[in-house]
Write a protein that holds these residues in place. Structure first.
Motif, PDB file in Angstrom:
ATOM      1  N   THR A 106       0.846  -1.195   0.000  1.00  0.00           N
ATOM      2  CA  THR A 106       0.000   0.000   0.000  1.00  0.00           C
ATOM      3  C   THR A 106       0.876   1.236   0.000  1.00  0.00           C
ATOM      4  O   THR A 106       1.745   1.368   0.854  1.00  0.00           O
ATOM      5  CB  THR A 106      -0.916   0.021   1.231  1.00  0.00           C
TER       6      THR A 106
ATOM      7  N   VAL B  44      -9.387   1.738  -0.896  1.00  0.00           N
ATOM      8  CA  VAL B  44     -10.008   2.238   0.332  1.00  0.00           C
ATOM      9  C   VAL B  44     -11.458   2.610   0.075  1.00  0.00           C
ATOM     10  O   VAL B  44     -11.892   2.801  -1.061  1.00  0.00           O
ATOM     11  CB  VAL B  44      -9.247   3.460   0.886  1.00  0.00           C
TER      12      VAL B  44
ATOM     13  N   HIS C 297     -12.654   4.143   9.978  1.00  0.00           N
ATOM     14  CA  HIS C 297     -11.294   4.242  10.512  1.00  0.00           C
ATOM     15  C   HIS C 297     -10.814   5.681  10.364  1.00  0.00           C
ATOM     16  O   HIS C 297     -10.760   6.208   9.265  1.00  0.00           O
ATOM     17  CB  HIS C 297     -10.333   3.311   9.772  1.00  0.00           C
TER      18      HIS C 297
ATOM     19  N   THR D 176      -7.741   6.597  11.206  1.00  0.00           N
ATOM     20  CA  THR D 176      -6.313   6.592  10.918  1.00  0.00           C
ATOM     21  C   THR D 176      -5.960   5.411  10.032  1.00  0.00           C
ATOM     22  O   THR D 176      -6.731   4.446   9.907  1.00  0.00           O
ATOM     23  CB  THR D 176      -5.489   6.511  12.216  1.00  0.00           C
ATOM     24  N   HIS D 177      -4.804   5.491   9.411  1.00  0.00           N
ATOM     25  CA  HIS D 177      -4.255   4.414   8.589  1.00  0.00           C
ATOM     26  C   HIS D 177      -2.739   4.563   8.654  1.00  0.00           C
ATOM     27  O   HIS D 177      -2.220   5.694   8.637  1.00  0.00           O
ATOM     28  CB  HIS D 177      -4.760   4.541   7.144  1.00  0.00           C
TER      29      HIS D 177
END
Length: 260
Positions: free
Chosen positions: A28, A79, A119, A121-122
């Motif tokens: 990613t 995503v 989510h 955050t990532h």
């Protein structure tokens, strides 16, 4: 010699290698974002991006895939965004080291305050400070433009209109200048991730210097793009030229190469 047995063993090894390569997930890429009430700015960083493919869906699904000419790996960002988007009206543009997307929101025009569904955050996600604007500042700007706040600009008063335009040009140039250099904390965190991912074989300071140069070059290109947009908009004020070389965190000079 057992030629047949050796041949079968080689075939088995080749098959195993192919299956192993197919089972390895695509990495990613790092990506950053900023937003306005009506759109989202998304930048996907892929060094020497080749064969870029972008798929958008109104549901908020975004997929960006590209082959990196630097390491030969295929990077995939897949995503689901916090809200829905106008897939047909959104746009994207591939640069040498990044893919820029402008995604227009569907439904009510308001801030999301987070990019991803479920989510906040990532590990590869960060804020794009070059495009960030405080929510209150955006509301103030919208109120002024709509005439709901501040002194209305009479259509016949050219001097006042020019003064207002010059103010926003100066503000844009100031914002561009303050974001000319990379954020050292961002550089350090990214360097730590890459250093650990590479088995700590490379000198850490070399990793920091390389990333600093990459981000400096990225910001230089963003400034040039902003200048082109200013010229296209017909603004009189021209931003100061970006330096061709900038000192890195180690004191060395970042070497820039123009794109072909």
């Amino acid at each position: 010699l057992n030629i047949r047995g050796n041949g079968m063993a080689i075939i088995a090894l080749v098959r195993a290698a192919i299956l192993l390569s197919l089972s390895v997930p695509s990495p990613t890429p790092s990506f950053k974002w900023a937003e306005r009430v009506d759109k989202v700015f998304l930048t996907v960083v892929i060094p020497q991006a080749l064969d870029v493919q972008v798929t958008l869906d109104n549901s908020g699904a975004v997929r960006v895939q590209a082959l990196s000419g630097r390491d030969g790996l295929t990077y995939v960002l897949d995503v689901k965004l916090y809200g829905t988007i106008d897939a047909g009206g959104s746009k994207w543009f591939a640069h040498r080291d990044r893919v820029d997307l402008t995604l227009f929101k569907l439904g009510s025009k308001t801030r999301w305050f987070q990019l991803l569904e479920g989510h906040k955050t990532h590990p590869q996600l960060s804020t794009d400070w070059t495009k960030y604007q405080d929510y209150d500042d955006e509301l103030d700007e919208l109120e002024i433009k709509s005439g709901a706040r501040g002194v209305p600009v009479p259509p016949s008063d050219h001097e006042l209109k020019k003064a207002v335009d010059d103010y926003w040009v100066r503000k844009r140039v100031e914002e561009r200048e303050t974001s000319a250099m990379p954020n050292l904390e961002e550089v350090t965190k990214r360097a730590e991730r890459e250093w650990e991912a590479g088995g700590k074989r490379e000198n850490f300071q070399d990793v920091v210097q390389r990333i600093w140069q990459e981000l400096t070059e990225l910001r230089r290109r963003e400034r040039e793009l902003d200048a082109e947009e200013d010229a296209w908009a017909g603004w009189v004020a021209e931003p100061p030229a970006a330096p061709r070389g900038a000192a890195g965190p180690g004191g060395g000079a970042a070497v820039h190469k123009d794109e072909p």
